[in-house]
Motif scaffolding. Structure first.
Motif, PDB file in Angstrom:
ATOM      1  N   PRO A 205       3.161   3.272  -3.265  1.00 54.37           N
ATOM      2  CA  PRO A 205       2.968   3.852  -1.928  1.00 54.37           C
ATOM      3  C   PRO A 205       4.172   4.683  -1.501  1.00 54.37           C
ATOM      4  CG  PRO A 205       3.641   1.567  -1.728  1.00 54.37           C
ATOM      5  CD  PRO A 205       3.509   1.834  -3.203  1.00 54.37           C
ATOM      6  N   ALA A 206       3.940   5.870  -0.977  1.00 56.92           N
ATOM      7  CA  ALA A 206       4.998   6.732  -0.464  1.00 56.92           C
ATOM      8  C   ALA A 206       5.284   6.350   0.978  1.00 56.92           C
ATOM      9  CB  ALA A 206       4.577   8.196  -0.547  1.00 56.92           C
ATOM     10  N   GLY A 207       6.554   6.155   1.302  1.00 57.81           N
ATOM     11  CA  GLY A 207       6.935   5.655   2.618  1.00 57.81           C
ATOM     12  C   GLY A 207       6.409   6.485   3.769  1.00 57.81           C
ATOM     13  N   ALA A 208       6.498   7.825   3.635  1.00 57.44           N
ATOM     14  CA  ALA A 208       6.076   8.695   4.738  1.00 57.44           C
ATOM     15  C   ALA A 208       4.576   8.573   4.993  1.00 57.44           C
ATOM     16  CB  ALA A 208       6.438  10.138   4.428  1.00 57.44           C
ATOM     17  N   ILE A 209       3.796   8.395   3.924  1.00 59.65           N
ATOM     18  CA  ILE A 209       2.343   8.292   4.089  1.00 59.65           C
ATOM     19  C   ILE A 209       1.976   6.919   4.640  1.00 59.65           C
ATOM     20  CG2 ILE A 209       0.109   8.483   2.927  1.00 59.65           C
ATOM     21  CD1 ILE A 209       1.470  10.309   0.873  1.00 59.65           C
ATOM     22  N   THR A 210       2.671   5.877   4.178  1.00 64.62           N
ATOM     23  CA  THR A 210       2.453   4.535   4.717  1.00 64.62           C
ATOM     24  C   THR A 210       2.724   4.520   6.222  1.00 64.62           C
ATOM     25  OG1 THR A 210       3.055   3.496   2.616  1.00 64.62           O
ATOM     26  CG2 THR A 210       3.203   2.129   4.594  1.00 64.62           C
ATOM     27  N   GLU A 211       3.817   5.144   6.619  1.00 64.14           N
ATOM     28  CA  GLU A 211       4.192   5.201   8.039  1.00 64.14           C
ATOM     29  C   GLU A 211       3.158   5.984   8.845  1.00 64.14           C
ATOM     30  OE1 GLU A 211       7.831   7.005  10.769  1.00 64.14           O
ATOM     31  OE2 GLU A 211       8.178   6.570   8.650  1.00 64.14           O
ATOM     32  N   LEU A 212       2.706   7.109   8.280  1.00 58.46           N
ATOM     33  CA  LEU A 212       1.707   7.926   8.970  1.00 58.46           C
ATOM     34  C   LEU A 212       0.412   7.151   9.160  1.00 58.46           C
ATOM     35  CD1 LEU A 212       0.658  10.668  10.055  1.00 58.46           C
ATOM     36  CD2 LEU A 212       0.100  11.265   7.677  1.00 58.46           C
ATOM     37  N   ALA A 213      -0.051   6.478   8.090  1.00 56.66           N
ATOM     38  CA  ALA A 213      -1.328   5.759   8.143  1.00 56.66           C
ATOM     39  C   ALA A 213      -1.293   4.603   9.135  1.00 56.66           C
ATOM     40  CB  ALA A 213      -1.687   5.243   6.753  1.00 56.66           C
ATOM     41  N   ALA A 214      -0.097   4.082   9.433  1.00 56.42           N
ATOM     42  CA  ALA A 214       0.025   2.968  10.371  1.00 56.42           C
ATOM     43  C   ALA A 214      -0.240   3.396  11.808  1.00 56.42           C
ATOM     44  CB  ALA A 214       1.418   2.350  10.264  1.00 56.42           C
ATOM     45  N   SER A 215      -0.094   4.722  12.070  1.00 52.29           N
ATOM     46  CA  SER A 215      -0.247   5.189  13.451  1.00 52.29           C
ATOM     47  C   SER A 215      -1.361   6.210  13.642  1.00 52.29           C
ATOM     48  CB  SER A 215       1.066   5.817  13.933  1.00 52.29           C
ATOM     49  OG  SER A 215       1.405   6.956  13.145  1.00 52.29           O
ATOM     50  N   THR A 216      -1.807   6.815  12.543  1.00 54.95           N
ATOM     51  CA  THR A 216      -2.789   7.897  12.632  1.00 54.95           C
ATOM     52  C   THR A 216      -3.867   7.699  11.570  1.00 54.95           C
ATOM     53  OG1 THR A 216      -1.042   9.411  13.347  1.00 54.95           O
ATOM     54  CG2 THR A 216      -3.086  10.412  12.553  1.00 54.95           C
ATOM     55  N   PRO A 217      -5.145   7.751  11.920  1.00 56.08           N
ATOM     56  CA  PRO A 217      -6.194   7.643  10.903  1.00 56.08           C
ATOM     57  C   PRO A 217      -6.108   8.814   9.912  1.00 56.08           C
ATOM     58  CG  PRO A 217      -7.098   7.270  13.097  1.00 56.08           C
ATOM     59  CD  PRO A 217      -5.706   7.810  13.296  1.00 56.08           C
ATOM     60  N   ILE A 218      -5.995   8.490   8.626  1.00 63.06           N
ATOM     61  CA  ILE A 218      -5.909   9.522   7.597  1.00 63.06           C
ATOM     62  C   ILE A 218      -6.922   9.246   6.499  1.00 63.06           C
ATOM     63  CG2 ILE A 218      -3.434   9.888   8.000  1.00 63.06           C
ATOM     64  CD1 ILE A 218      -2.995   8.394   5.255  1.00 63.06           C
ATOM     65  N   THR A 219      -7.071  10.216   5.630  1.00 66.13           N
ATOM     66  CA  THR A 219      -7.858  10.033   4.418  1.00 66.13           C
ATOM     67  C   THR A 219      -7.123  10.712   3.279  1.00 66.13           C
ATOM     68  OG1 THR A 219     -10.046  10.325   3.407  1.00 66.13           O
ATOM     69  CG2 THR A 219      -9.226  12.119   4.789  1.00 66.13           C
ATOM     70  N   LEU A 220      -7.370  10.262   2.055  1.00 64.12           N
ATOM     71  CA  LEU A 220      -6.886  10.961   0.873  1.00 64.12           C
ATOM     72  C   LEU A 220      -8.052  11.728   0.284  1.00 64.12           C
ATOM     73  CD1 LEU A 220      -4.575   8.408  -1.013  1.00 64.12           C
ATOM     74  CD2 LEU A 220      -3.925  10.222   0.563  1.00 64.12           C
ATOM     75  N   ILE A 221      -7.816  12.993  -0.016  1.00 65.48           N
ATOM     76  CA  ILE A 221      -8.874  13.852  -0.552  1.00 65.48           C
ATOM     77  C   ILE A 221      -8.964  13.660  -2.060  1.00 65.48           C
ATOM     78  CG2 ILE A 221      -9.720  16.215  -0.702  1.00 65.48           C
ATOM     79  CD1 ILE A 221      -9.403  14.970   2.161  1.00 65.48           C
ATOM     80  N   PRO A 222     -10.147  13.350  -2.590  1.00 62.42           N
ATOM     81  CA  PRO A 222     -10.271  13.189  -4.046  1.00 62.42           C
ATOM     82  C   PRO A 222     -10.024  14.509  -4.775  1.00 62.42           C
ATOM     83  CG  PRO A 222     -12.433  13.149  -2.989  1.00 62.42           C
ATOM     84  CD  PRO A 222     -11.416  13.121  -1.888  1.00 62.42           C
ATOM     85  N   VAL A 223      -9.382  14.396  -5.929  1.00 64.62           N
ATOM     86  CA  VAL A 223      -9.152  15.563  -6.791  1.00 64.62           C
ATOM     87  C   VAL A 223      -9.924  15.283  -8.073  1.00 64.62           C
ATOM     88  CG1 VAL A 223      -7.426  17.057  -7.865  1.00 64.62           C
ATOM     89  CG2 VAL A 223      -6.872  15.842  -5.747  1.00 64.62           C
ATOM     90  N   GLU A 224     -11.189  15.688  -8.074  1.00 65.96           N
ATOM     91  CA  GLU A 224     -12.078  15.408  -9.194  1.00 65.96           C
ATOM     92  C   GLU A 224     -13.196  16.434  -9.220  1.00 65.96           C
ATOM     93  OE1 GLU A 224     -13.937  11.606  -8.683  1.00 65.96           O
ATOM     94  OE2 GLU A 224     -14.473  11.981  -6.594  1.00 65.96           O
ATOM     95  N   GLY A 225     -14.023  16.373 -10.273  1.00 59.93           N
ATOM     96  CA  GLY A 225     -15.126  17.319 -10.412  1.00 59.93           C
ATOM     97  C   GLY A 225     -14.930  18.235 -11.604  1.00 59.93           C
ATOM     98  N   PRO A 226     -15.892  19.131 -11.863  1.00 62.08           N
ATOM     99  CA  PRO A 226     -15.799  20.008 -13.028  1.00 62.08           C
ATOM    100  C   PRO A 226     -14.564  20.902 -13.006  1.00 62.08           C
ATOM    101  CG  PRO A 226     -17.637  20.630 -11.576  1.00 62.08           C
ATOM    102  CD  PRO A 226     -17.151  19.300 -11.135  1.00 62.08           C
ATOM    103  N   GLU A 227     -14.137  21.303 -11.821  1.00 62.84           N
ATOM    104  CA  GLU A 227     -12.935  22.144 -11.726  1.00 62.84           C
ATOM    105  C   GLU A 227     -11.707  21.381 -12.242  1.00 62.84           C
ATOM    106  OE1 GLU A 227     -15.671  23.171  -8.240  1.00 62.84           O
ATOM    107  OE2 GLU A 227     -14.860  21.337  -9.144  1.00 62.84           O
TER     108      GLU A 227
END
Length: 328
Positions: A205-227
């Motif tokens: 876990p990256a500290g800045a993202i952990t901190e952000l997720a604790a106060s703001t609803p976030i999502t991680l965008i999947p990087v997948e598919g034929p591209e």
């Protein structure tokens, strides 16, 4: 490019310099070994601090006479440039950036080869995070068109990979409103509603993202598919990766990509010094410090050290790995 010494590194050095009436003579015999890391809110910075503390003479099973310092920087490219210029003895880099630098290809096309770049160790997988505000309506990379997106600072490995991934989906920086921020400032702007998404390559876990997720609803965008399947075939330094559910608060499991985090140096660094540093990195005392200090520390193992090398090992590191039986 500016470097700043961490308080932790300064303390380690000061402790050595203050040791007894012979401090002046000891200073002359000490080896100073800077480790270029990344932004303070990423993963390189805390990992670099743990390693610097462990391998310094004051650390567990540290190298005699060594003062190792973890140094904040703009990331992979900046660290390699600092090594090349002599401004730093070593640094962390993404495996793709290290390969391009040594071979004079990709990002380094037309800029010449960094032929003296050498590998100390492969450390751990670095995961591509594409973080978005939960209410931004972004469900795929294609949805980033027209959005306010930070792709990290120039000189970082993240900006290189962000451009590759965006390009795979036919997106250029002209198609987004680009920002050039590290994860910490990106999170602050996202909390304020002034940013829709940002890229970050680093261990979770990256500290800045952990901190952000604790106060703001976030999502991680999947990087997948034929591209992405096509991209994996073209860029061998990428591998498929998964971020487990609840790594960040409220975020389900997602599929993405990863590169390897590597510790690199110059062939000009003394063989004995790098041998002893490498040996100290895999000592019992360092093992305990890494296991206790960060989630990614557990993945810094002797078995992983030689994986996905891409560039030659430093002669001192190579000697240790051969003695340890992990390299023929």
């Amino acid at each position: 490019m500016a470097f700043s010494i961490t308080r932790r590194a300064f303390t380690a050095g000061a402790a050595l310099l203050a040791a007894g009436a012979g401090a002046g003579r000891a200073f002359a015999q000490q080896a100073f070994f800077r480790i270029g890391t990344g932004g303070t809110s990423g993963t390189y910075y805390p990992i670099g601090g743990l390693i610097a503390n462990a391998i310094s003479a004051t650390g567990p099973n540290g190298v005699q006479g060594l003062v190792a310092t973890a140094v904040s920087s703009n990331g992979s490219v900046a660290n390699i440039n600092a090594i090349q210029s002599g401004a730093s003895e070593s640094g962390f880099s993404q495996s793709d950036v290290a390969f391009w630098a040594h071979s004079g290809t990709g990002l380094y096309e037309g800029k010449g080869k960094v032929e003296d770049l050498r590998l100390i160790a492969t450390l751990y997988p670095e995961t591509l995070h594409v973080v978005a505000r939960a209410d931004a309506g972004i469900k795929s990379i294609a949805d980033l068109k027209g959005k306010r997106v930070s792709i990290d600072e120039p000189g970082s490995g993240t900006i290189v990979d962000a451009r590759i991934v965006l390009g795979a989906f036919g997106i250029t920086e002209k198609d987004i409103s680009p920002e050039h921020l590290k994860p910490g400032p990106s999170g602050e702007k996202m909390r304020d509603g002034a940013l829709d998404a940002f890229f970050f390559v680093g261990g979770f876990p990256a500290g800045a993202i952990t901190e952000l997720a604790a106060s703001t609803p976030i999502t991680l965008i999947p990087v997948e598919g034929p591209e992405v399947d096509k991209l994996l075939g073209e860029y061998k330094f990428f591998s498929a990766n998964t971020v487990p559910a609840e790594t960040y608060k409220g975020v389900p499991e997602i599929k993405t990509l990863a590169v390897a985090a590597q510790w690199v140096t110059s062939a000009k660094q003394p063989d004995d010094l790098v041998y002893n540093i490498t040996k100290s990195l895999y000592s019992e005392g360092t093992r305990k410090a890494l296991d206790a200090g960060h989630a990614k520390g557990k993945q810094i193992t002797l078995e992983n050290a030689i994986t996905g090398a891409g560039i030659p090992f430093h002669a001192g590191a190579e000697k240790f790995y051969k003695e340890a039986g992990v390299l023929k």
